[in-house]
Design an enzyme around this catalytic site. Structure first.
Site, PDB file in Angstrom:
ATOM      1  N   LYS A  94       0.857  -1.190   0.000  1.00 36.48           N
ATOM      2  CA  LYS A  94       0.000   0.000   0.000  1.00 36.48           C
ATOM      3  C   LYS A  94       0.884   1.228   0.000  1.00 36.48           C
ATOM      4  O   LYS A  94       1.812   1.327   0.805  1.00 36.48           O
ATOM      5  CB  LYS A  94      -0.884   0.007   1.277  1.00 36.48           C
ATOM      6  N   GLN A 115       7.270   3.954   3.795  1.00 34.23           N
ATOM      7  CA  GLN A 115       5.861   3.537   3.831  1.00 34.23           C
ATOM      8  C   GLN A 115       5.681   2.268   4.665  1.00 34.23           C
ATOM      9  O   GLN A 115       4.660   2.101   5.333  1.00 34.23           O
ATOM     10  CB  GLN A 115       5.376   3.323   2.391  1.00 34.23           C
ATOM     11  N   LYS A 118       5.594   3.440   8.299  1.00 34.25           N
ATOM     12  CA  LYS A 118       4.437   4.319   8.489  1.00 34.25           C
ATOM     13  C   LYS A 118       3.148   3.504   8.541  1.00 34.25           C
ATOM     14  O   LYS A 118       2.325   3.665   9.442  1.00 34.25           O
ATOM     15  CB  LYS A 118       4.380   5.313   7.321  1.00 34.25           C
ATOM     16  N   LYS A 130       5.441   1.682  -3.133  1.00 36.62           N
ATOM     17  CA  LYS A 130       5.364   3.027  -3.722  1.00 36.62           C
ATOM     18  C   LYS A 130       5.634   2.914  -5.203  1.00 36.62           C
ATOM     19  O   LYS A 130       6.318   1.991  -5.637  1.00 36.62           O
ATOM     20  CB  LYS A 130       6.435   3.937  -3.088  1.00 36.62           C
ATOM     21  N   GLY A 169      -2.611   8.335  -4.308  1.00 33.37           N
ATOM     22  CA  GLY A 169      -1.916   9.520  -4.825  1.00 33.37           C
ATOM     23  C   GLY A 169      -0.664   9.865  -4.050  1.00 33.37           C
ATOM     24  O   GLY A 169      -0.380   9.318  -2.990  1.00 33.37           O
ATOM     25  N   ASP A 170       0.097  10.774  -4.609  1.00 32.49           N
ATOM     26  CA  ASP A 170       1.248  11.414  -3.968  1.00 32.49           C
ATOM     27  C   ASP A 170       1.494  12.670  -4.818  1.00 32.49           C
ATOM     28  O   ASP A 170       0.565  13.136  -5.496  1.00 32.49           O
ATOM     29  CB  ASP A 170       2.467  10.464  -3.938  1.00 32.49           C
ATOM     30  N   THR A 214      -4.326  13.643   5.069  1.00 30.95           N
ATOM     31  CA  THR A 214      -2.909  13.769   5.416  1.00 30.95           C
ATOM     32  C   THR A 214      -2.668  15.065   6.180  1.00 30.95           C
ATOM     33  O   THR A 214      -2.018  15.087   7.232  1.00 30.95           O
ATOM     34  CB  THR A 214      -2.035  13.711   4.153  1.00 30.95           C
ATOM     35  N   ASN A 245      -1.980  19.166  -2.106  1.00 31.53           N
ATOM     36  CA  ASN A 245      -2.998  18.485  -1.297  1.00 31.53           C
ATOM     37  C   ASN A 245      -2.675  18.536   0.197  1.00 31.53           C
ATOM     38  O   ASN A 245      -3.525  18.923   1.007  1.00 31.53           O
ATOM     39  CB  ASN A 245      -3.125  17.028  -1.774  1.00 31.53           C
ATOM     40  N   SER A 381      -6.787   5.921   3.722  1.00 28.84           N
ATOM     41  CA  SER A 381      -6.866   5.008   2.585  1.00 28.84           C
ATOM     42  C   SER A 381      -7.317   3.623   3.058  1.00 28.84           C
ATOM     43  O   SER A 381      -8.123   2.953   2.401  1.00 28.84           O
ATOM     44  CB  SER A 381      -5.497   4.868   1.903  1.00 28.84           C
TER      45      SER A 381
HETATM   46  P1  NDP Z   1       0.955  17.790  -4.505  1.00 30.99           P
HETATM   47  O1  NDP Z   1       1.434  17.439  -5.845  1.00 30.99           O
HETATM   48  O2  NDP Z   1      -0.500  18.008  -4.269  1.00 30.99           O
HETATM   49  O3  NDP Z   1       1.693  19.119  -3.989  1.00 30.99           O
HETATM   50  C1  NDP Z   1       3.074  19.175  -3.888  1.00 30.99           C
HETATM   51  C2  NDP Z   1       3.471  20.556  -3.419  1.00 30.99           C
HETATM   52  O4  NDP Z   1       4.860  20.545  -3.108  1.00 30.99           O
HETATM   53  C3  NDP Z   1       3.277  21.621  -4.481  1.00 30.99           C
HETATM   54  O5  NDP Z   1       3.033  22.864  -3.866  1.00 30.99           O
HETATM   55  C4  NDP Z   1       4.627  21.620  -5.191  1.00 30.99           C
HETATM   56  O6  NDP Z   1       4.931  22.833  -5.853  1.00 30.99           O
HETATM   57  C5  NDP Z   1       5.571  21.383  -4.039  1.00 30.99           C
HETATM   58  N1  NDP Z   1       6.759  20.655  -4.543  1.00 30.99           N
HETATM   59  C6  NDP Z   1       6.774  19.437  -5.097  1.00 30.99           C
HETATM   60  N2  NDP Z   1       8.007  19.101  -5.489  1.00 30.99           N
HETATM   61  C7  NDP Z   1       8.784  20.139  -5.155  1.00 30.99           C
HETATM   62  C8  NDP Z   1      10.159  20.381  -5.294  1.00 30.99           C
HETATM   63  N3  NDP Z   1      10.999  19.490  -5.867  1.00 30.99           N
HETATM   64  N4  NDP Z   1      10.617  21.564  -4.829  1.00 30.99           N
HETATM   65  C9  NDP Z   1       9.776  22.452  -4.243  1.00 30.99           C
HETATM   66  N5  NDP Z   1       8.461  22.265  -4.107  1.00 30.99           N
HETATM   67  C10 NDP Z   1       7.974  21.134  -4.554  1.00 30.99           C
HETATM   68  O7  NDP Z   1       1.527  16.641  -3.529  1.00 30.99           O
HETATM   69  P2  NDP Z   1       1.064  16.262  -2.059  1.00 30.99           P
HETATM   70  O8  NDP Z   1       0.592  17.461  -1.326  1.00 30.99           O
HETATM   71  O9  NDP Z   1       0.210  15.080  -2.151  1.00 30.99           O
HETATM   72  O10 NDP Z   1       2.455  15.773  -1.418  1.00 30.99           O
HETATM   73  C11 NDP Z   1       3.309  16.622  -0.677  1.00 30.99           C
HETATM   74  C12 NDP Z   1       4.219  15.796   0.212  1.00 30.99           C
HETATM   75  O11 NDP Z   1       3.421  15.036   1.128  1.00 30.99           O
HETATM   76  C13 NDP Z   1       5.088  14.758  -0.511  1.00 30.99           C
HETATM   77  O12 NDP Z   1       6.300  14.636   0.187  1.00 30.99           O
HETATM   78  C14 NDP Z   1       4.291  13.470  -0.363  1.00 30.99           C
HETATM   79  O13 NDP Z   1       5.118  12.340  -0.465  1.00 30.99           O
HETATM   80  C15 NDP Z   1       3.752  13.660   1.038  1.00 30.99           C
HETATM   81  N6  NDP Z   1       2.593  12.863   1.408  1.00 30.99           N
HETATM   82  C16 NDP Z   1       1.439  12.901   0.664  1.00 30.99           C
HETATM   83  C17 NDP Z   1       0.335  12.176   1.049  1.00 30.99           C
HETATM   84  C18 NDP Z   1      -0.947  12.248   0.325  1.00 30.99           C
HETATM   85  O14 NDP Z   1      -1.919  11.646   0.805  1.00 30.99           O
HETATM   86  N7  NDP Z   1      -1.059  12.966  -0.772  1.00 30.99           N
HETATM   87  C19 NDP Z   1       0.381  11.308   2.248  1.00 30.99           C
HETATM   88  C20 NDP Z   1       1.609  11.398   3.005  1.00 30.99           C
HETATM   89  C21 NDP Z   1       2.652  12.146   2.567  1.00 30.99           C
HETATM   90  P3  NDP Z   1       4.814  22.913  -7.459  1.00 30.99           P
HETATM   91  O15 NDP Z   1       3.352  22.845  -7.756  1.00 30.99           O
HETATM   92  O16 NDP Z   1       5.434  24.209  -7.814  1.00 30.99           O
HETATM   93  O17 NDP Z   1       5.578  21.730  -7.981  1.00 30.99           O
HETATM   94  O1  2IT Z   2       3.103   8.927   1.453  1.00 25.46           O
HETATM   95  C1  2IT Z   2       1.950   8.485   1.654  1.00 25.46           C
HETATM   96  O2  2IT Z   2       1.639   7.956   2.730  1.00 25.46           O
HETATM   97  C2  2IT Z   2       0.957   8.635   0.590  1.00 25.46           C
HETATM   98  N1  2IT Z   2       1.263   9.229  -0.449  1.00 25.46           N
HETATM   99  C3  2IT Z   2      -0.417   8.053   0.747  1.00 25.46           C
HETATM  100  C4  2IT Z   2      -0.410   6.574   0.469  1.00 25.46           C
HETATM  101  C5  2IT Z   2      -1.765   5.920   0.433  1.00 25.46           C
HETATM  102  O3  2IT Z   2      -1.780   4.744   0.046  1.00 25.46           O
HETATM  103  O4  2IT Z   2      -2.783   6.528   0.778  1.00 25.46           O
END
Ligand code: NDP
Ligand code: 2IT
Length: 449
Positions: A94, A115, A118, A130, A169-170, A214, A245, A381
């Site tokens: 997952k 992961q 976590k 992943k 997603g991520d 998240t 997100n 999830s």
């Molecule tokens: P999104 O794609 O929705 O948003 C990512 C954000 O981070 C954007 O504002 C983006 O800016 C910025 N960003 C991404 N890459 C870079 C980079 N290389 N340098 C600077 N800024 C960057 O992703 P999420 O919000 O889903 O994910 C954000 C973080 O949270 C990640 O580390 C992800 O692994 C983690 N995460 C996500 C989960 C989820 O459920 N979605 C769960 C747990 C952890 P820009 O648009 O300019 O690229």
């Molecule tokens: O980093 C993370 O925990 C996620 N991107 C969410 C993973 C999931 O299966 O909901």
């Protein structure tokens, strides 16, 4: 820890580097976990005998594949797709899918490794995996994203299943992409297998609160850390990096709990709004119009935009890195502590460099590592999978309460585990150890597989 044990763990780490050359982020993630495990091996010698650490560092399966697709002008593009199925001792693989040009095997392996622990911390029956691609969705039309997702799933589908591997997603993968991926999976398999992907839309198998989970969960974790220090979020000034997100729903919950968020960012720059970030505008810009955060300042004249600015230089009491790995370094951590920051909750995965983590731990501020603090997303999830399996759908309030209970329990477990292993107040050690023990016990029970 004895010198022999130290040497043994160091030897395992050196082997990981030698076997996985050039995968810096993976090495970093492994090192951070191994550094916590000395006292665990003392207490559980069977983990050494069974070579659990060596086995846990080696993914069960790694899939790399070609993803050809055509853009709107008919030009052909070739991307690379990945799925690393890291560990299935406690449940099906997952973990999310990341679409970003920086993706390569080392990124997917670091994320898959994190992961595993976590997911174990959530207390739900989910293993770790992943995936993703070096595809860049920025500036692509919906049709292009759909064609890419269809091509990606045309290869990946044979490796998935609700009892096998369940992506979500991520970065770069949200509701739109999950829809296209699910549609193609359904078409290829001729099965309406809701539980094969999470983060689905409401109305076709999704769960309420998954989108928010998240960010909300990370704020609950910070709330618990502050509570343990007889403090709270009310009235605290906060900065949240990113505006995707995780960042958006972190800001939403911080505001709901009475904190004041004064800055957020994207990969191009930082927006500062002293009277408080206008979240409906951030949502409009990012979720609807898919624009840059720079546009925020053109619509609010009292906000400032710093192109290429460093968000960690802004004085705040609570910092929540919610963008990407290694976005907060040792210098940034020193600046935050100097400016009065008392709590850091990692919404992103591994956003703080090892030097940054050291600064926070030495300063004894409340530091919630991603493995624990951002586990609310994957936990919800798993709640989505529960609803799919029972063909049920729960209310927002019921689901959010479950999320809150899970985060409160993860905080209590990581806190108690740190105490038990002589690392009082150190949630990094607490999360690494508690997650590891859950997976290691299952691996011992399942035999040498
Ligand atoms: P999104 O794609 O929705 O948003 C990512 C954000 O981070 C954007 O504002 C983006 O800016 C910025 N960003 C991404 N890459 C870079 C980079 N290389 N340098 C600077 N800024 C960057 O992703 P999420 O919000 O889903 O994910 C954000 C973080 O949270 C990640 O580390 C992800 O692994 C983690 N995460 C996500 C989960 C989820 O459920 N979605 C769960 C747990 C952890 P820009 O648009 O300019 O690229
Ligand atoms: O980093 C993370 O925990 C996620 N991107 C969410 C993973 C999931 O299966 O909901």
């Amino acid at each position: 820890m004895s010198a022999v044990l130290c040497e043994r763990i160091e030897a395992i780490y050196q082997q990981v580097i030698a076997r996985n050359p050039g995968e810096d982020e993976f090495h970093q993630a492994v090192k951070e976990v191994l550094e916590s495990l000395g006292p665990v091996l003392v207490k559980y010698p069977e983990f050494s005998e069974q070579k659990i650490i060596e086995r846990i560092c080696e993914p069960e399966r790694q899939i790399i594949f070609r993803v050809p697709w055509q853009d709107d002008r008919g030009e052909v593009h070739i991307n690379r797709g990945f799925r690393v199925q890291f560990n299935s001792a406690i449940g099906p693989y997952k973990g999310g899918l990341r679409f970003h040009p920086s993706v390569y095997l080392g990124i997917i392996k670091f994320l898959g490794f994190e992961q595993v622990f976590k997911n174990a911390l959530t207390g739900m029956p989910i293993g770790g995996g992943k995936g993703g691609s070096d595809f860049d969705p920025k500036g692509r039309s919906d049709d292009e994203v759909m064609r890419f997702c269809q091509s990606f799933m045309t290869e990946l589908y044979r490796h998935l299943g609700e009892y096998c591997d369940v992506p979500a997603g991520d970065i770069g993968v949200g509701g739109r992409e999950i829809g296209y991926l699910f549609g193609q999976y359904k078409r290829l398999t001729n099965r309406y297998e809701s539980g094969v992907l999470t983060g689905k839309g409401i109305g076709w198998g999704g769960s309420l609160v998954r989108k928010e989970a998240t960010g909300y969960g990370a704020v609950y974790f910070v709330r618990e850390m502050l509570k343990a220090r007889k403090s709270g979020l009310e009235g605290k000034s906060c900065v949240v990096s990113g505006s995707g997100n995780v960042a958006i729903y972190t800001i939403e919950k911080l505001q709901q709990l009475g904190a004041k968020v004064i800055a957020c960012s994207d990969s191009h720059g930082v927006v500062i709004h002293e009277r408080g970030i206008d979240l409906s505008l951030v949502k409009q810009l990012k979720e609807v119009e898919r624009r840059r955060i720079a546009d925020y300042a053109t619509r609010h004249k009292d906000a400032r935009y710093l192109a290429g600015g460093n968000i960690w230089e802004i004085p705040c009491q609570v910092a929540m890195p919610s963008a990407t790995q290694n976005e907060l370094n040792g210098r940034d951590a020193v600046a935050l502590v100097k400016n009065g920051c008392i709590a850091v909750g990692e919404g992103a995965n591994m956003p703080t460099t090892p030097e940054g983590v050291r600064v926070f731990l030495e300063a004894k501020i409340a530091f919630g590592p991603g493995k624990a603090a951002n586990a609310g997303g994957v936990a919800t999830s798993a709640l989505e999978m529960q609803q799919n399996a029972s063909r049920d759908s729960w209310t927002f309030a019921y689901t959010e309460k479950k999320l809150d209970e899970i985060m409160t329990r993860i905080h209590a477990d990581t806190y108690a585990t740190a105490e038990e292993f002589g690392a009082s107040g150190n949630y990094v050690a607490g999360a690494n150890i508690a997650g590891f023990i859950n997976v290691a016990n299952a691996m011992v029970a399942l035999g040498l597989i």
